[in-house]
Design a protein around this motif. Structure first.
Motif, PDB file in Angstrom:
ATOM      1  N   THR A  37       0.831  -1.186   0.000  1.00 17.63           N
ATOM      2  CA  THR A  37       0.000   0.000   0.000  1.00 17.63           C
ATOM      3  C   THR A  37       0.868   1.239   0.000  1.00 17.63           C
ATOM      4  N   ARG A  38       0.353   2.296  -0.591  1.00 13.64           N
ATOM      5  CA  ARG A  38       1.121   3.525  -0.738  1.00 13.64           C
ATOM      6  C   ARG A  38       1.485   4.139   0.598  1.00 13.64           C
ATOM      7  N   ALA A  39       0.688   3.897   1.621  1.00 10.09           N
ATOM      8  CA  ALA A  39       0.964   4.469   2.938  1.00 10.09           C
ATOM      9  C   ALA A  39       2.316   4.025   3.476  1.00 10.09           C
ATOM     10  N   HIS A  40       2.839   2.904   2.998  1.00 10.29           N
ATOM     11  CA  HIS A  40       4.080   2.349   3.518  1.00 10.29           C
ATOM     12  C   HIS A  40       5.315   2.800   2.738  1.00 10.29           C
ATOM     13  N   ILE A  41       5.151   3.658   1.737  1.00 12.56           N
ATOM     14  CA  ILE A  41       6.296   4.099   0.939  1.00 12.56           C
ATOM     15  C   ILE A  41       7.246   4.942   1.785  1.00 12.56           C
ATOM     16  N   CYS A 100      -0.090   9.454  12.318  1.00 13.73           N
ATOM     17  CA  CYS A 100      -0.567   8.974  11.028  1.00 13.73           C
ATOM     18  C   CYS A 100      -1.205  10.118  10.252  1.00 13.73           C
ATOM     19  N   ARG A 101      -1.199   9.987   8.933  1.00 14.13           N
ATOM     20  CA  ARG A 101      -1.876  10.975   8.096  1.00 14.13           C
ATOM     21  C   ARG A 101      -3.361  10.989   8.437  1.00 14.13           C
ATOM     22  N   GLY A 102      -3.930  12.163   8.435  1.00 13.32           N
ATOM     23  CA  GLY A 102      -5.287  12.343   8.955  1.00 13.32           C
ATOM     24  C   GLY A 102      -6.383  11.597   8.238  1.00 13.32           C
ATOM     25  N   ASP A 103      -6.147  11.163   6.992  1.00 15.71           N
ATOM     26  CA  ASP A 103      -7.210  10.473   6.250  1.00 15.71           C
ATOM     27  C   ASP A 103      -7.117   8.954   6.351  1.00 15.71           C
ATOM     28  N   LEU A 104      -6.170   8.429   7.141  1.00 14.35           N
ATOM     29  CA  LEU A 104      -6.057   6.978   7.285  1.00 14.35           C
ATOM     30  C   LEU A 104      -7.054   6.449   8.304  1.00 14.35           C
ATOM     31  N   GLN A 105      -7.600   5.285   8.017  1.00 15.45           N
ATOM     32  CA  GLN A 105      -8.462   4.595   8.962  1.00 15.45           C
ATOM     33  C   GLN A 105      -7.595   3.966  10.064  1.00 15.45           C
ATOM     34  N   PRO A 106      -8.186   3.668  11.233  1.00 18.08           N
ATOM     35  CA  PRO A 106      -7.391   3.090  12.336  1.00 18.08           C
ATOM     36  C   PRO A 106      -6.583   1.864  11.926  1.00 18.08           C
ATOM     37  N   GLU A 108      -5.460   1.078   8.923  1.00 17.67           N
ATOM     38  CA  GLU A 108      -4.379   1.518   8.049  1.00 17.67           C
ATOM     39  C   GLU A 108      -3.284   2.215   8.849  1.00 17.67           C
ATOM     40  N   CYS A 109      -3.686   3.011   9.825  1.00 20.52           N
ATOM     41  CA  CYS A 109      -2.739   3.712  10.682  1.00 20.52           C
ATOM     42  C   CYS A 109      -1.881   2.704  11.433  1.00 20.52           C
ATOM     43  N   SER A 110      -2.522   1.724  12.034  1.00 21.15           N
ATOM     44  CA  SER A 110      -1.807   0.724  12.802  1.00 21.15           C
ATOM     45  C   SER A 110      -0.828  -0.054  11.933  1.00 21.15           C
ATOM     46  N   GLN A 111      -1.246  -0.400  10.719  1.00 18.96           N
ATOM     47  CA  GLN A 111      -0.368  -1.131   9.817  1.00 18.96           C
ATOM     48  C   GLN A 111       0.836  -0.286   9.406  1.00 18.96           C
ATOM     49  N   CYS A 112       0.598   0.991   9.160  1.00 15.03           N
ATOM     50  CA  CYS A 112       1.679   1.891   8.764  1.00 15.03           C
ATOM     51  C   CYS A 112       2.685   2.047   9.907  1.00 15.03           C
ATOM     52  N   VAL A 113       2.177   2.261  11.117  1.00 16.70           N
ATOM     53  CA  VAL A 113       3.061   2.435  12.271  1.00 16.70           C
ATOM     54  C   VAL A 113       3.853   1.160  12.543  1.00 16.70           C
ATOM     55  N   LEU A 134       7.170   7.629   6.638  1.00 21.14           N
ATOM     56  CA  LEU A 134       6.575   6.912   5.521  1.00 21.14           C
ATOM     57  C   LEU A 134       5.492   7.796   4.920  1.00 21.14           C
ATOM     58  N   GLU A 135       4.949   7.372   3.797  1.00 20.11           N
ATOM     59  CA  GLU A 135       3.912   8.161   3.146  1.00 20.11           C
ATOM     60  C   GLU A 135       2.733   8.431   4.086  1.00 20.11           C
TER      61      GLU A 135
END
Length: 289
Positions: A37-41, A100-106, A108-113, A134-135
């Motif tokens: 996912t792009r959030a992890h870039i 986390c970026r403000g438009d991420l769901q919980p 998605e936020c947890s996965q990114c972190v 990350l993105e």
């Protein structure tokens, strides 16, 4: 009988080579495409020169910090921590935060972190202080207390190709940047074919957020000039804009997904070692026979 043994050995070598190829292909995909996912870039990372010793109180508190960060990120998009503060082992004190970026769901936020936690140790091994962007999320920890202290230092910037003689584009871009400058927290804006978003750290006041974003917008214009897409990350905020239908990653920086490359290298090395072990085992067995 000898021919059968040779044939069996050849088949095992072919199987080992196929496994090696699959591992190489997997590592290449990681290097080229990064996370699913792009959030992890990967955007940027910074590491302190000072290192801690394995098994030290700092390492124990750092692991507690990482665990707390992952747990908290499934509930809220921003949190800060002070671990070991005031304890009998001041060398183990850790201050840190994630956002986390403000438009991420919980989820998605947890996965990114969690991805940030997994990567920061690879990028900054045994560092007394580190930050990873990350993105979709930001992670930072330090030995010294930085929480709540003003920080407008430039961390990273990227600028795309220039747009020349397009008065309408620059008018739209300035409208977007003016709107983003008034953000309090996270804001998305668009004007015609230009889009953008900006965000401040979760503990900044409205006035401090506006001041930080004003500085970020100023740097976007000064450092990136007439770029069709650009982003600037400061210590406590960031701002980004791009031309709709264009959004390429800005092209003037050599900073790629270094964490992805690191994982790819590790996977490649492990694949090579696995093949070597198999081949040595077969050679020993053949020599014994």
């Amino acid at each position: 009988m000898l021919r059968n043994l040779q044939s069996h050995s050849i088949n095992r070598i072919i199987l080992a080579l196929r496994l090696s190829f699959l591992l190489f292909l997997f590592s290449s995909m990681l290097s080229i495409h990064g996370s699913p996912t792009r959030a992890h870039i990967f955007i940027y990372a910074g590491c302190s020169q000072e290192k801690f010793q394995p098994g030290s109180p700092f390492e124990g508190n750092l692991n507690s910090f990482f665990s707390s960060v992952v747990s908290s990120s499934s509930q809220v998009t921003y949190n800060s921590f002070a671990i070991g503060n005031g304890s009998s082992s001041p060398d183990g004190t850790i201050f840190g935060l994630y956002q986390c970026r403000g438009d991420l769901q919980p989820r998605e936020c947890s996965q990114c972190v969690e991805s940030s936690v997994n990567q920061i140790g690879l990028v900054c091994p045994y560092a007394y202080g580190a930050s990873l962007q990350l993105e979709g999320c930001h992670l930072r920890y330090e030995h010294n207390d930085f929480l709540g202290k003003p920080d407008l230092g430039l961390r990273f910037r990227k600028c795309s190709r220039a747009v020349n003689n397009d008065v309408e584009f620059f008018r739209r871009r300035d409208d977007v940047l003016s709107d983003l400058q008034a953000a309090n927290g996270f804001r998305v804006s668009n004007s015609g074919l230009v889009e953008g978003y900006a965000q401040c750290l979760g503990d900044l006041s409205a006035a401090d957020c506006s001041s930080c974003l004003a500085d970020a917008v100023g740097k976007l214009k000064n450092l990136c000039g007439s770029a069709a897409a650009a982003h600037v990350f400061l210590g406590q905020c960031y701002a980004r804009y791009w031309e709709s239908g264009y959004y390429d990653e800005p092209a003037d920086s050599s900073n790629n997904d270094e964490a992805g490359k690191t994982v790819a290298i590790i996977a490649g090395v492990l694949g090579g070692l696995a093949v070597l072990v198999v081949l040595l085992s077969m050679c020993r067995k053949s020599a014994g026979k």
